[in-house]
Design an enzyme around this catalytic site. Structure first.
Site, mmCIF file in Angstrom:
data_model
loop_
_atom_site.group_PDB
_atom_site.id
_atom_site.type_symbol
_atom_site.label_atom_id
_atom_site.label_comp_id
_atom_site.label_asym_id
_atom_site.label_seq_id
_atom_site.Cartn_x
_atom_site.Cartn_y
_atom_site.Cartn_z
ATOM 1 N N HIS A 130 7.987 -26.932 -11.122
ATOM 2 C CA HIS A 130 7.691 -27.993 -10.151
ATOM 3 C C HIS A 130 6.882 -29.083 -10.850
ATOM 4 O O HIS A 130 6.350 -28.879 -11.936
ATOM 5 C CB HIS A 130 6.885 -27.433 -8.973
ATOM 6 C CG HIS A 130 5.519 -26.953 -9.374
ATOM 7 N ND1 HIS A 130 5.298 -25.721 -9.962
ATOM 8 C CD2 HIS A 130 4.297 -27.545 -9.313
ATOM 9 C CE1 HIS A 130 4.015 -25.577 -10.228
ATOM 10 N NE2 HIS A 130 3.380 -26.678 -9.857
ATOM 11 N N ARG A 132 -3.394 -12.645 -14.582
ATOM 12 C CA ARG A 132 -3.740 -14.028 -14.930
ATOM 13 C C ARG A 132 -4.254 -14.752 -13.688
ATOM 14 O O ARG A 132 -3.782 -14.508 -12.574
ATOM 15 C CB ARG A 132 -2.499 -14.738 -15.488
ATOM 16 C CG ARG A 132 -2.709 -16.188 -15.771
ATOM 17 C CD ARG A 132 -1.587 -16.771 -16.633
ATOM 18 N NE ARG A 132 -1.931 -18.141 -16.942
ATOM 19 C CZ ARG A 132 -1.587 -19.184 -16.195
ATOM 20 N NH1 ARG A 132 -0.848 -19.015 -15.111
ATOM 21 N NH2 ARG A 132 -1.965 -20.394 -16.539
ATOM 22 N N ASP A 158 3.536 -31.710 -9.825
ATOM 23 C CA ASP A 158 2.489 -31.742 -8.809
ATOM 24 C C ASP A 158 2.553 -33.071 -8.053
ATOM 25 O O ASP A 158 2.733 -34.134 -8.651
ATOM 26 C CB ASP A 158 1.103 -31.571 -9.448
ATOM 27 C CG ASP A 158 0.908 -30.166 -10.004
ATOM 28 O OD1 ASP A 158 1.693 -29.266 -9.646
ATOM 29 O OD2 ASP A 158 -0.026 -29.971 -10.801
HETATM 30 C C1 LIG Z 1 -2.158 -30.986 -2.077
HETATM 31 C C2 LIG Z 1 -1.249 -30.083 -2.347
HETATM 32 C C3 LIG Z 1 -0.401 -30.061 -3.547
HETATM 33 C C4 LIG Z 1 0.353 -28.749 -3.424
HETATM 34 C C5 LIG Z 1 0.508 -28.622 -1.953
HETATM 35 C C6 LIG Z 1 -0.915 -28.929 -1.491
HETATM 36 O O1 LIG Z 1 -0.916 -29.128 -0.147
HETATM 37 C C7 LIG Z 1 -1.876 -27.809 -1.829
HETATM 38 C C8 LIG Z 1 -1.270 -26.844 -2.825
HETATM 39 C C9 LIG Z 1 -0.504 -27.556 -3.931
HETATM 40 C C10 LIG Z 1 0.486 -26.621 -4.592
HETATM 41 C C11 LIG Z 1 -0.125 -25.706 -5.673
HETATM 42 C C12 LIG Z 1 0.976 -24.813 -6.256
HETATM 43 C C13 LIG Z 1 2.231 -25.613 -6.616
HETATM 44 C C14 LIG Z 1 2.615 -26.562 -5.452
HETATM 45 C C15 LIG Z 1 3.948 -27.246 -5.736
HETATM 46 C C16 LIG Z 1 2.562 -25.796 -4.157
HETATM 47 O O2 LIG Z 1 3.468 -25.184 -3.621
HETATM 48 O O3 LIG Z 1 1.276 -25.860 -3.646
HETATM 49 C C17 LIG Z 1 1.479 -27.543 -5.230
HETATM 50 C C18 LIG Z 1 1.686 -28.637 -4.172
HETATM 51 C C19 LIG Z 1 2.188 -29.937 -4.789
HETATM 52 O O4 LIG Z 1 1.615 -30.420 -5.778
HETATM 53 O O5 LIG Z 1 3.178 -30.444 -4.272
HETATM 54 O O1 LIG Z 2 -1.020 -21.188 -12.942
HETATM 55 C C1 LIG Z 2 -0.663 -22.148 -13.600
HETATM 56 O O2 LIG Z 2 -0.798 -22.212 -14.812
HETATM 57 C C2 LIG Z 2 0.019 -23.311 -12.925
HETATM 58 C C3 LIG Z 2 -0.490 -23.584 -11.538
HETATM 59 C C4 LIG Z 2 0.116 -24.793 -10.958
HETATM 60 O O3 LIG Z 2 1.042 -25.352 -11.494
HETATM 61 C C5 LIG Z 2 -0.407 -25.339 -9.691
HETATM 62 O O4 LIG Z 2 -1.314 -24.735 -9.078
HETATM 63 O O5 LIG Z 2 0.086 -26.415 -9.294
HETATM 64 FE FE LIG Z 3 1.427 -27.300 -10.609
#
Ligand SMILES: C=C1C[C@]23C[C@@]1(O)CC[C@H]2[C@@]12CCC[C@@](C)(C(=O)O1)[C@H]2[C@@H]3C(=O)O
Ligand SMILES: O=C(O)CCC(=O)C(=O)O
Ligand SMILES: [Fe+2]
Length: 372
Positions: free
Chosen positions: A231, A298, A233
């Site tokens: 993914h 991890r 961010d």
């Molecule tokens: C602000 C945010 C980015 C995120 C979705 C969220 O609401 C909080 C969690 C974030 C996260 C972390 C893991 C990967 C990700 C793709 C997810 O599913 O939750 C990211 C979201 C993002 O960056 O789109």
């Molecule tokens: O655990 C990791 O190294 C990646 C985590 C991550 O990509 C996220 O929280 O958006």
């Molecule tokens: Fe990420």
């Protein structure tokens, strides 16, 4: 009144009614966690091993050349590690042990702080899980605003201690994120007058953020499991602390998946989709994933940093010109999160205004990137 970050998913509820497993009791990988080539469109991207491997830049923030090095890393990688960042190592130890305490609670206890379908904060699978048939070998806990209500559920006696660690961590991360913003933008020739929403002192006082604790238990069959699927961010930038177990990989065009090794005391910084938009595509938001390990647990902690709620992010006018038209339409963070919830890795291309002139494939649409 602009929508707040905590309301981002009110109109995108997620019904992930999945039973959270007790990972430590699983001796074999259940079929629901076994990923095949079909479940992962990047499965055929090669891993990059050995001495010739390109490695993610490491930038010493006390280096007088840090601005230039940051700009170069953002353009060429979209990710880098930082040392001498000023975050006390005691705080990194504290947040790591808070994460460890949280994830080692019994499942029924963690579920007391479960994320609600239309909420952003709490315990659960990653939001992107809904885009995949298979489950990811991980658990997460998202914090936006005060964790007090959830932490009271998790640790009725000790919640104060954990709240203080989170608060301190968020304060330090916010300061570092503001500094990184100026290194990233400064190397594009952007100054304080160009970014009014950085506030009168240029410290991004009204920025929003989320904290994401990720846990990847040791896995009996790591080659068939996925910790966190590929993914980008949905942030301006993300600052990631990882414990001493590797797992983070970034996709590098022409090379494949490159591991970002944990370096003692270093933090990983990645360009998010919103800096990609601000920079009008000059800084790529990097595609990344987390893989898992047979014997080691991890833990990672991501500080997901975004603009103030009311700010519409669009390509910075200083970067535009007759031959550099804006590539993206203006969008708030909240709106972008909604778009991501709908389109996932096609979110960036869904806010794109015009196709690049010199390419048949939109490189910002990561679903169409072919590597190797
Ligand atoms: C602000 C945010 C980015 C995120 C979705 C969220 O609401 C909080 C969690 C974030 C996260 C972390 C893991 C990967 C990700 C793709 C997810 O599913 O939750 C990211 C979201 C993002 O960056 O789109
Ligand atoms: O655990 C990791 O190294 C990646 C985590 C991550 O990509 C996220 O929280 O958006
Ligand atoms: Fe990420």
């Amino acid at each position: 009144m602009p929508a707040r970050l905590s309301d981002a998913f009110k109109s995108h509820p997620l019904n992930l009614q999945l039973k959270h497993p007790d990972f430590s009791s699983l001796q074999e990988l259940p079929d629901s966690y076994a990923w095949s080539q079909n479940d992962d469109q990047y499965a055929s991207s090669p891993g990059s091993f050995g001495a010739e491997q390109d490695s993610v830049p490491v930038i010493d923030l006390s280096d007088p050349n840090a601005l230039k090095l940051t700009g170069h890393a953002c353009r060429t990688w979209g990710v880098f590690q930082v040392t001498n960042h000023g975050i006390p190592s005691k705080l990194l130890d504290d947040i790591e042990s808070a994460g460890r305490s949280l994830f080692s609670l019994p499942v029924h206890q963690k579920l007391k702080a479960a994320r609600s379908p239309d909420g952003i904060s709490g315990y659960g699978f990653a939001r992107i899980s809904s885009f995949f048939q298979k489950l990811m070998w991980s658990e997460g806990f998202t914090i936006v605003g005060s964790p007090l209500d959830h932490f009271r559920q998790l640790w009725p006696q000790d919640y104060n201690k954990f709240c203080n660690i989170i608060e301190e961590y968020e304060k330090e991360m916010k300061r570092l994120a503001g500094r990184l913003m100026w290194l990233m933008l400064g190397s594009l020739g952007i100054s304080m007058e160009d970014v009014k929403w950085a506030g009168p002192r240029g410290d991004f006082r009204d920025a929003s953020a989320a904290l994401q604790l990720n846990s990847y238990p040791a896995c009996p069959d790591p080659d068939r499991a996925m910790g966190l699927a590929a993914h980008t961010d949905s942030t301006l930038l993300t600052i990631l602390y990882q414990n001493n177990t590797s797992g983070l990989q970034v996709l590098r065009e022409g090379t494949g998946w490159v591991t970002v090794p944990p370096l003692p005391g270093a933090l990983v910084v990645n360009v998010g989709d919103l800096i990609h938009i601000l920079s009008n595509g000059l800084y790529p938001s990097v595609l990344h994933r987390a893989v898992v390990n047979r014997s080691r647990h991890r833990l990672s902690i991501a500080y997901l940093y975004g603009p103030p709620d009311s700010v519409q992010i669009s390509p910075l006018s200083k970067l535009l010109g007759p031959s550099q038209p804006p590539l993206y339409r203006p969008i708030t963070w909240n709106e972008y999160l909604g778009t991501k919830a709908k389109h996932f890795n096609k979110a960036l291309s869904s806010v794109r205004l015009c196709a690049p002139l010199n390419a048949l494939v939109d490189v910002s649409d990561h679903n169409s990137v072919k590597v190797g």
